[in-house]
Design a protein around this motif. Structure first.
Motif, short mmCIF file in Angstrom:
data_model
loop_
_atom_site.label_atom_id
_atom_site.label_comp_id
_atom_site.label_asym_id
_atom_site.label_seq_id
_atom_site.Cartn_x
_atom_site.Cartn_y
_atom_site.Cartn_z
N ALA A 240 0.86 -1.20 0.00
CA ALA A 240 0.00 0.00 0.00
C ALA A 240 0.89 1.25 0.00
N ARG A 241 0.45 2.29 -0.71
CA ARG A 241 1.29 3.50 -0.83
C ARG A 241 1.48 4.13 0.56
N THR A 242 2.72 4.13 1.00
CA THR A 242 3.03 4.46 2.39
C THR A 242 3.87 5.72 2.49
N VAL A 243 3.64 6.49 3.54
CA VAL A 243 4.61 7.54 3.90
C VAL A 243 4.96 7.34 5.37
N ILE A 244 6.21 7.66 5.70
CA ILE A 244 6.61 7.67 7.10
C ILE A 244 6.57 9.13 7.55
N VAL A 245 5.80 9.39 8.58
CA VAL A 245 5.73 10.74 9.13
C VAL A 245 6.60 10.75 10.38
N ALA A 246 7.67 11.55 10.34
CA ALA A 246 8.67 11.47 11.41
C ALA A 246 8.75 12.78 12.18
N GLY A 247 8.67 12.65 13.50
CA GLY A 247 8.86 13.81 14.38
C GLY A 247 10.07 13.58 15.26
N PRO A 248 10.39 14.55 16.11
CA PRO A 248 11.54 14.38 16.99
C PRO A 248 11.34 13.22 17.97
N ILE A 281 11.42 14.12 2.16
CA ILE A 281 10.84 14.93 1.10
C ILE A 281 10.93 16.41 1.48
N PRO A 282 11.52 17.25 0.61
CA PRO A 282 11.49 18.68 0.92
C PRO A 282 10.05 19.17 0.95
N ALA A 283 9.82 20.25 1.65
CA ALA A 283 8.48 20.87 1.73
C ALA A 283 7.41 19.80 2.00
N ALA A 284 7.71 18.95 2.97
CA ALA A 284 6.88 17.75 3.18
C ALA A 284 5.41 18.09 3.43
N ARG A 285 5.18 19.16 4.16
CA ARG A 285 3.77 19.44 4.51
C ARG A 285 2.98 19.88 3.28
N ILE A 286 3.68 20.53 2.33
CA ILE A 286 3.03 20.95 1.09
C ILE A 286 2.68 19.70 0.28
N VAL A 287 3.65 18.80 0.19
CA VAL A 287 3.45 17.58 -0.60
C VAL A 287 2.34 16.74 0.04
N ALA A 288 2.36 16.67 1.37
CA ALA A 288 1.32 15.88 2.06
C ALA A 288 -0.06 16.41 1.70
N ASP A 289 -0.16 17.71 1.64
CA ASP A 289 -1.44 18.34 1.30
C ASP A 289 -1.88 17.95 -0.12
N CYS A 290 -0.90 17.94 -1.03
CA CYS A 290 -1.24 17.70 -2.45
C CYS A 290 -1.53 16.22 -2.76
N VAL A 291 -0.89 15.31 -2.02
CA VAL A 291 -1.09 13.88 -2.37
C VAL A 291 -1.92 13.15 -1.32
N ASN A 292 -2.56 13.91 -0.48
CA ASN A 292 -3.33 13.31 0.62
C ASN A 292 -4.20 12.15 0.15
N ASP A 293 -4.89 12.35 -0.97
CA ASP A 293 -5.82 11.33 -1.49
C ASP A 293 -5.13 10.06 -1.94
N GLU A 294 -3.84 10.17 -2.30
CA GLU A 294 -3.15 8.99 -2.85
C GLU A 294 -2.54 8.11 -1.76
N ILE A 295 -2.41 8.67 -0.55
CA ILE A 295 -1.72 7.93 0.52
C ILE A 295 -2.64 6.85 1.08
N GLU A 296 -2.09 5.64 1.21
CA GLU A 296 -2.90 4.51 1.71
C GLU A 296 -2.46 4.02 3.09
N ARG A 297 -1.26 4.43 3.48
CA ARG A 297 -0.80 4.03 4.82
C ARG A 297 0.16 5.08 5.36
N VAL A 298 0.06 5.34 6.66
CA VAL A 298 1.00 6.26 7.30
C VAL A 298 1.64 5.52 8.47
N VAL A 299 2.97 5.60 8.53
CA VAL A 299 3.67 5.08 9.70
C VAL A 299 4.23 6.29 10.45
N ILE A 300 3.81 6.47 11.68
CA ILE A 300 4.24 7.63 12.47
C ILE A 300 5.41 7.20 13.35
#
Ligand SMILES: Cc1ncc(C[n+]2csc(CCOP(=O)(O)OP(=O)(O)O)c2C)c(N)n1
Length: 574
Positions: A240-248, A281-300
């Motif tokens: 599934a199309r995944t993004v890793i969302v990473a914080g401190p 990904i540079p400008a990650a929050r912008i990209v997240a906004d634009c591809v929100n619909d395509e994302i199928e899984r998020v790993v935090i």
């Protein structure tokens, strides 16, 4: 029930008890109190004292109560702001001074979710209290006299009133349609029995622990748990199309590193170690906004809290959200995540990664060319984003601007993002510098002021070199980016949100043994940021019209979104 109504009902009761001095510290969650207090000040009903550092505010309130015998409530936002009231609270407790900590909180359903600036405030000041209550705006509107009951014994010491507010936090209707009456402070009722007996009437208010908080919600025996906990099979997750969302959060990064992972896009905040990974990904929050619909899984991983697009992504209920956690409070603001103790292996998604990287790169380039040469808060963030070495970044706008404007950073960014407090920033950096070596710090002017004590160095003590860069935009610029910056609130904004100070920073810095430098051009800024840290306090004068910068931030964001969209349109979805 609106938060505005709750704040007005609570303050009306306090006025009814003859309380007319209030000490306010700026913040967002406490905005309903701020608007109401400003209104009462404009109507000449109360005396309002505005302070930056809650520790200071606590003592100002203590002094007001000590001299008059009538408590002066001290109002703070949520998070570590509340903890800063502790010194004054314990003093009030042991000296028997009337004192009210009136603290704004997140709604109960958000507590324990790892949402931004959310902690256990109930009980935080105890047991050094004569009473404490935890109420919502709705509770107060339904039964305003609960405030009177809670304050019954305030004449003999501190009471903590914790009030939770839902959004919206700004007024949506006319304030105080009926002007509240000011009563007189009730005479002390005489020592209560428990006081005579040397016991304090501390009422136990247990902290609600939301269901499902402490236990991983993955069912034992499920594929993910067994694979992740045992052998870390590479095929733990499907494609599934995944993004890793990473914080401190260091432990998480260790987890990531240990297991390794495939070519998966990482949407990383500046203060996460993953921000320096090739997959970031540079400008990650912008990209997240634009591809929100395509994302199928998020790993935090870690504790990401910086931006609204990322927060709304991790709260989506229609996709798979996994929070990788080893800490007591997993980041799961939507309360929907499955939790996993270590990073599951995600299959390679190279095409997807390339698509997002290209969009991010294009957004980044568009953003940087928009900035031009103007010297403002955005320019400072962009230059810091390009710098090298160890940086400690203050909470508020600057870390968000770096998040937006960093390409592939060479620097390592550190920040106090557990509760995103503006307290203790320079002091934390000084502590870190003892291990990491010379560092640079970048903060807003209020963040600097909050930690002035951290400038004062003990004679004869070795201190690693530090440079402190102050983005001086005359107060809390971040509030202009929220609803509070709307021109219809301009009467209120400067007084209770922006809260600019009269402070000659260079003179103050010199008095504390630092070398002051005032930067007035983009070229000078570039030069000084390239130099090694050397005990300087560098003031960048960014006091242009605060609303102009708000406008520039908006334009910047839409230009970046547009660029990312164009790139994505020319790129076939993976
Ligand atoms: C201890 C603490 N008190 C209050 C807050 C609420 N708060 C968040 S940002 C901010 C203003 C920061 O102003 P400044 O440092 O000048 O940065 P700018 O907003 O201009 O970027 C405040 C008061 C907080 N986060 N932490």
């Amino acid at each position: 029930m609106s938060s505005q109504a709750g704040a007005e009902a609570a303050l009306s009761r306090l006025l009814g008890l003859g309380i007319t001095h209030f000490v306010l510290c700026p913040g967002s969650r406490s905005a309903p109190f701020a608007y109401a207090l400003r209104e009462l000040e404009m109507r000449g009903i109360i005396t309002l004292h505005v302070e930056t550092d809650e520790r200071v505010a606590g003592f100002v309130a203590l002094g007001l109560g000590k001299a008059s015998g009538i408590p002066a409530p001290v109002i703070t936002t949520s998070g570590s702001a509340v903890a800063n009231l502790h010194p004054a609270t314990v003093e009030a407790f042991h000296s028997g001074v009337p004192f009210i900590a009136l603290t704004a909180d997140r709604p109960e359903w958000m507590r324990g979710s790892g949402a931004n600036q959310t902690t256990n405030q109930v009980g935080m000041l105890g047991p050094n209290l004569v009473n404490q209550i935890d109420v919502s705006a709705e509770d107060v509107v339904e039964d305003p006299e609960l405030i009177d009951r809670a304050l019954q014994d305030v004449w003999r010491g501190p009471v903590h009133l914790n009030a939770s507010f839902e959004n919206p936090l700004h007024p949506t209707e006319p304030s105080f349609p009926v002007t509240p009456e000011v009563g007189s402070f009730p005479a002390p009722t005489g020592p209560a029995d428990d006081l005579v007996a040397g016991l304090i009437g501390f009422k136990d208010v247990s902290v609600p622990v939301p269901e499902g908080d402490s236990e991983p919600v993955l069912e034992a025996g499920s594929d993910l748990v067994s694979e992740v906990e045992s052998g870390l099979t590479p095929s733990a997750l499907d494609n599934a199309r995944t993004v890793i969302v990473a914080g401190p959060g260091t432990p998480y990064s260790e987890v990531l590193r240990r297991t390794g992972h495939g070519q998966v896009p990482v949407l990383a905040e500046p203060a996460s170690i993953e921000r320096n990974y090739a997959e970031a990904i540079p400008a990650a929050r912008i990209v997240a906004d634009c591809v929100n619909d395509e994302i199928e899984r998020v790993v935090i991983t870690g504790h990401p809290t910086l931006s609204r697009p990322i927060t709304s992504l991790v709260c989506r209920t229609d996709i798979d959200i996994i929070s990788v956690t080893t800490e007591p409070v997993p980041t799961d603001p939507g309360r929907i995540a499955r939790t996993a103790p270590v990073m599951p292996d995600v299959p390679d998604q190279t095409a997807w990664l390339k698509r997002l990287s290209a969009a991010g790169q294009r957004a980044y380039e568009a953003g940087r060319s928009y900035l031009g040469d103007e010297l403002d808060a955005l320019q400072v963030a962009a230059q810091v984003a390009d710098a090298e070495g160890n940086w400690f970044v203050g909470a508020s706008n600057v870390i968000r601007d770096i998040d937006l404007l960093a390409g592939s950073p060479k620097a390592t960014f550190h920040a106090n993002r557990g509760l995103a407090g503006i307290d203790g920033t320079m002091s934390t950096a000084r502590g870190m510098a003892h291990h990491l070596g010379p560092m640079k710090v970048v903060v807003g002017d209020l963040t600097f002021i909050h930690d002035l004590g951290g400038l004062i160095l003990t004679r004869g003590q070795d201190e690693p070199a530090l440079d402190i860069v102050i983005i001086d935009d005359s107060g809390g610029g971040i509030f202009a980016t929220l609803e509070h910056g709307d021109p219809r609130f301009s009467d209120t904004f400067d007084r209770v949100f922006r809260t600019a100070k009269n402070l000659d920073i260079p003179t103050l810095a010199r008095a504390c043994g630092w070398e002051p430098v005032v930067v007035t051009s983009t070229g000078e800024l570039r030069e000084i940021l390239a130099a090694k840290p050397a005990g300087r306090v560098i003031v960048v004068n960014c006091a242009q019209e605060i609303h102009h910068v708000r406008q520039r931030r908006r334009e910047l964001t839409s230009i970046m979104i547009e660029a990312a969209r164009q790139e994505l349109a020319g790129h076939t979805p993976a």
